[in-house]
Design a protein around this motif. Structure first.
Motif, short mmCIF file in Angstrom:
data_model
loop_
_atom_site.label_atom_id
_atom_site.label_comp_id
_atom_site.label_asym_id
_atom_site.label_seq_id
_atom_site.Cartn_x
_atom_site.Cartn_y
_atom_site.Cartn_z
N SER A 17 2.67 -7.60 5.45
CA SER A 17 2.26 -8.70 6.33
C SER A 17 1.24 -9.59 5.65
CB SER A 17 1.66 -8.14 7.63
OG SER A 17 0.51 -7.35 7.35
N ARG A 18 0.58 -9.07 4.62
CA ARG A 18 -0.42 -9.88 3.90
C ARG A 18 -0.61 -9.30 2.49
NH1 ARG A 18 -4.11 -6.89 7.58
NH2 ARG A 18 -5.20 -5.38 6.26
N ILE A 20 -0.87 -8.19 -1.36
CA ILE A 20 0.06 -7.91 -2.45
C ILE A 20 1.47 -7.66 -1.91
CG2 ILE A 20 0.63 -6.18 -4.22
CD1 ILE A 20 -2.50 -5.87 -4.61
N ARG A 40 1.43 -2.39 10.49
CA ARG A 40 1.25 -1.87 11.85
C ARG A 40 1.32 -2.98 12.90
NH1 ARG A 40 -4.19 1.18 10.39
NH2 ARG A 40 -4.35 -0.78 9.27
N CYS A 65 5.52 -0.69 11.53
CA CYS A 65 5.57 0.73 11.15
C CYS A 65 4.19 1.17 10.70
CB CYS A 65 6.58 0.91 10.01
SG CYS A 65 6.45 2.50 9.14
N ASP A 66 3.65 2.17 11.39
CA ASP A 66 2.45 2.84 10.87
C ASP A 66 2.95 3.91 9.93
OD1 ASP A 66 0.32 4.52 10.35
OD2 ASP A 66 -0.55 4.31 12.35
N ILE A 67 2.68 3.74 8.65
CA ILE A 67 3.31 4.64 7.66
C ILE A 67 2.86 6.09 7.80
CG2 ILE A 67 3.84 2.87 5.93
CD1 ILE A 67 1.34 4.00 4.35
N ASN A 93 3.54 0.22 -0.63
CA ASN A 93 2.38 -0.63 -0.95
C ASN A 93 1.24 -0.48 0.05
OD1 ASN A 93 1.03 -3.29 -1.94
ND2 ASN A 93 1.47 -3.66 0.23
N SER A 145 -0.35 1.75 -6.79
CA SER A 145 -1.51 2.63 -6.90
C SER A 145 -2.74 1.76 -7.17
CB SER A 145 -1.28 3.71 -7.96
OG SER A 145 -1.03 3.14 -9.22
N TYR A 160 -10.15 7.76 -1.98
CA TYR A 160 -9.13 6.75 -2.30
C TYR A 160 -8.63 6.95 -3.73
CZ TYR A 160 -7.48 1.91 -3.27
OH TYR A 160 -6.76 0.80 -3.64
N LYS A 164 -4.92 7.77 -5.20
CA LYS A 164 -4.26 6.83 -6.11
C LYS A 164 -3.89 7.51 -7.43
CE LYS A 164 -4.07 3.21 -3.52
NZ LYS A 164 -2.75 2.68 -3.14
N THR A 193 -8.09 -7.62 -6.84
CA THR A 193 -7.12 -8.63 -6.40
C THR A 193 -7.63 -9.28 -5.12
OG1 THR A 193 -5.38 -7.21 -7.32
CG2 THR A 193 -4.66 -9.01 -5.89
N THR A 195 -7.48 -9.98 -1.94
CA THR A 195 -6.85 -9.63 -0.66
C THR A 195 -7.93 -9.13 0.29
OG1 THR A 195 -6.52 -7.29 -1.16
CG2 THR A 195 -4.80 -8.80 -1.93
N1 LIG Z 1 -6.80 -5.70 -3.55
C1 LIG Z 1 -7.17 -4.97 -4.58
O1 LIG Z 1 -8.16 -5.29 -5.28
C2 LIG Z 1 -6.40 -3.74 -4.94
C3 LIG Z 1 -6.74 -3.07 -6.13
C4 LIG Z 1 -6.04 -1.93 -6.47
C5 LIG Z 1 -5.02 -1.47 -5.67
N2 LIG Z 1 -4.69 -2.14 -4.52
C6 LIG Z 1 -3.58 -1.60 -3.73
O2 LIG Z 1 -2.70 -2.63 -3.38
C7 LIG Z 1 -1.97 -2.28 -2.19
C8 LIG Z 1 -1.96 -3.43 -1.23
O3 LIG Z 1 -3.28 -3.72 -0.83
P1 LIG Z 1 -3.81 -5.19 -0.58
O4 LIG Z 1 -4.93 -5.38 -1.51
O5 LIG Z 1 -2.70 -6.16 -0.56
O6 LIG Z 1 -4.46 -4.98 0.88
P2 LIG Z 1 -4.36 -5.80 2.25
O7 LIG Z 1 -4.32 -7.26 2.00
O8 LIG Z 1 -5.44 -5.23 3.08
O9 LIG Z 1 -2.93 -5.38 2.81
C9 LIG Z 1 -2.70 -4.07 3.23
C10 LIG Z 1 -1.39 -4.05 4.01
O10 LIG Z 1 -1.12 -2.71 4.42
C11 LIG Z 1 -0.98 -2.68 5.85
N3 LIG Z 1 -1.39 -1.36 6.31
C12 LIG Z 1 -2.62 -0.78 6.27
N4 LIG Z 1 -2.59 0.45 6.80
C13 LIG Z 1 -1.31 0.67 7.20
C14 LIG Z 1 -0.63 1.74 7.84
N5 LIG Z 1 -1.27 2.87 8.19
N6 LIG Z 1 0.68 1.60 8.09
C15 LIG Z 1 1.35 0.49 7.74
N7 LIG Z 1 0.77 -0.58 7.16
C16 LIG Z 1 -0.55 -0.48 6.89
C17 LIG Z 1 -1.81 -3.86 6.34
O11 LIG Z 1 -1.44 -4.32 7.62
P3 LIG Z 1 -2.03 -3.69 9.00
O12 LIG Z 1 -3.47 -3.35 8.73
O13 LIG Z 1 -1.84 -4.78 10.01
O14 LIG Z 1 -1.21 -2.48 9.27
C18 LIG Z 1 -1.45 -4.89 5.28
O15 LIG Z 1 -0.19 -5.44 5.52
C19 LIG Z 1 -2.67 -1.02 -1.66
O16 LIG Z 1 -1.90 0.12 -2.03
C20 LIG Z 1 -4.00 -1.00 -2.41
O17 LIG Z 1 -4.53 0.30 -2.53
C21 LIG Z 1 -5.36 -3.25 -4.15
#
Ligand SMILES: NC(=O)c1ccc[n+]([C@@H]2O[C@H](COP(=O)([O-])OP(=O)(O)OC[C@H]3O[C@@H](n4cnc5c(N)ncnc54)[C@H](OP(=O)(O)O)[C@@H]3O)[C@@H](O)[C@H]2O)c1
Length: 255
Positions: A17-18, A20, A40, A65-67, A93, A145, A160, A164, A193, A195
């Motif tokens: 939904s947002r 990555i 979710r 879907c809540d994973i 993801n 990861s 976390y 990972k 990143t 986000t």
């Molecule tokens: N951003 C960084 O700097 C960074 C660095 C390293 C790794 N990552 C990894 O990149 C991946 C994506 O993260 P992001 O940075 O894009 O974060 P984000 O913008 O916060 O997006 C997270 C997404 O996961 C969903 N989500 C969270 N909990 C959930 C659940 N229990 N069931 C289903 N959906 C769920 C969120 O939507 P809802 O909350 O509405 O469910 C949202 O769509 C993650 O695996 C994160 O660990 C990110």
């Protein structure tokens, strides 16, 4: 045909939904895939799917879907199959960053919660999607990861980072289990990143400067920077890679 063409492929992307995940869904649809947007929050998923369908009509559906819930995982796969047919690509993801608890103080509940969303849920999702790939002897699974699972320990993100790091081994093990069926399993490990998940780090000038001081490419990654690696691993271009982790961090870990 382009090495990156995904025409006819069906991709399920959790947490799209947002951030990555959304960038990965958009990029895959641009390459011709039909994508299942999920998180979710149904309203947020609908909005992301609408944007994709505006540019690529009929290429996206939205399924909440809540994973961490097995019934939701099954519903996600069932809806994907009903709408588009067998699943070719699964991107694990979705995650939450559970910051703030030292491992010497973390409660069993907090530890379990972090492992559930960041690790165990992905095993359940993969088990529910892999049958289609096994039947066709073709498929790609990409787990997002983090460099947090590769670099030195950090006191505030221990749970976390543990999850990972385990994802890296999950990909290796599944790569060996599923390789004979021509199913590839890889991780993409992003650095900082732009986000919601990492807002605290990139929005704070002092923390951002500290992170970038050790990063050769002097900027925060955009979600599209990470999506490119995810798409690569899903396509013909990545067809002989499995069990690997692609680090996408502007060189931070390498340096
Ligand atoms: N951003 C960084 O700097 C960074 C660095 C390293 C790794 N990552 C990894 O990149 C991946 C994506 O993260 P992001 O940075 O894009 O974060 P984000 O913008 O916060 O997006 C997270 C997404 O996961 C969903 N989500 C969270 N909990 C959930 C659940 N229990 N069931 C289903 N959906 C769920 C969120 O939507 P809802 O909350 O509405 O469910 C949202 O769509 C993650 O695996 C994160 O660990 C990110």
């Amino acid at each position: 045909m382009s090495m990156f063409d995904l025409t006819g492929k069906v991709a399920v992307i959790t947490g799209s939904s947002r951030g990555i995940g959304r960038a990965a869904a958009v990029s895959m649809a641009e390459q011709g895939a039909r994508v299942v947007v999920s998180s979710r929050n149904q309203t947020d998923c609908d909005a992301a799917a609408e944007t994709i369908n505006a540019a690529h009509p009929g290429h996206a559906i939205a399924v909440a879907c809540d994973i961490t819930r097995a019934a939701d995982q099954q519903h996600l796969m069932d809806r994907a199959r009903e709408a588009f047919g067998p699943i070719d690509i699964l991107v694990c993801n979705a995650a939450t960053s559970f910051m703030g608890a030292l491992l010497t103080e973390i409660t069993p509940e907090q530890l379990r919660e972090s492992m559930e969303v960041n690790l165990f849920a992905n095993v359940g999702l993969i088990q529910k999607a892999v049958g289609d790939m096994t039947a066709r002897e073709d498929g790609a699974i990409i787990i997002v990861s983090s460099i947090g699972g590769h670099s030195g320990g950090s006191p505030l993100s221990g749970a976390y980072a543990m999850a990972k790091a385990a994802e890296t081994q999950l990909a290796r093990t599944l790569a060996v289990e599923l390789g004979p069926k021509n199913i590839r399993v890889n991780c993409v490990a992003p650095g900082l990143t732009r986000t919601e998940l990492a807002r605290g780090a990139w929005e704070d000038p002092a923390r951002q400067a500290q992170m970038l001081s050790r990063t050769p490419i002097k900027r925060v990654a955009e979600p599209e920077d990470v999506a490119g690696a995810i798409v690569f691993l899903a396509t013909r271009a990545g067809a002989f890679m499995t069990g690997e982790t692609l680090i996408v961090d502007g060189g931070k870990t390498m340096a």
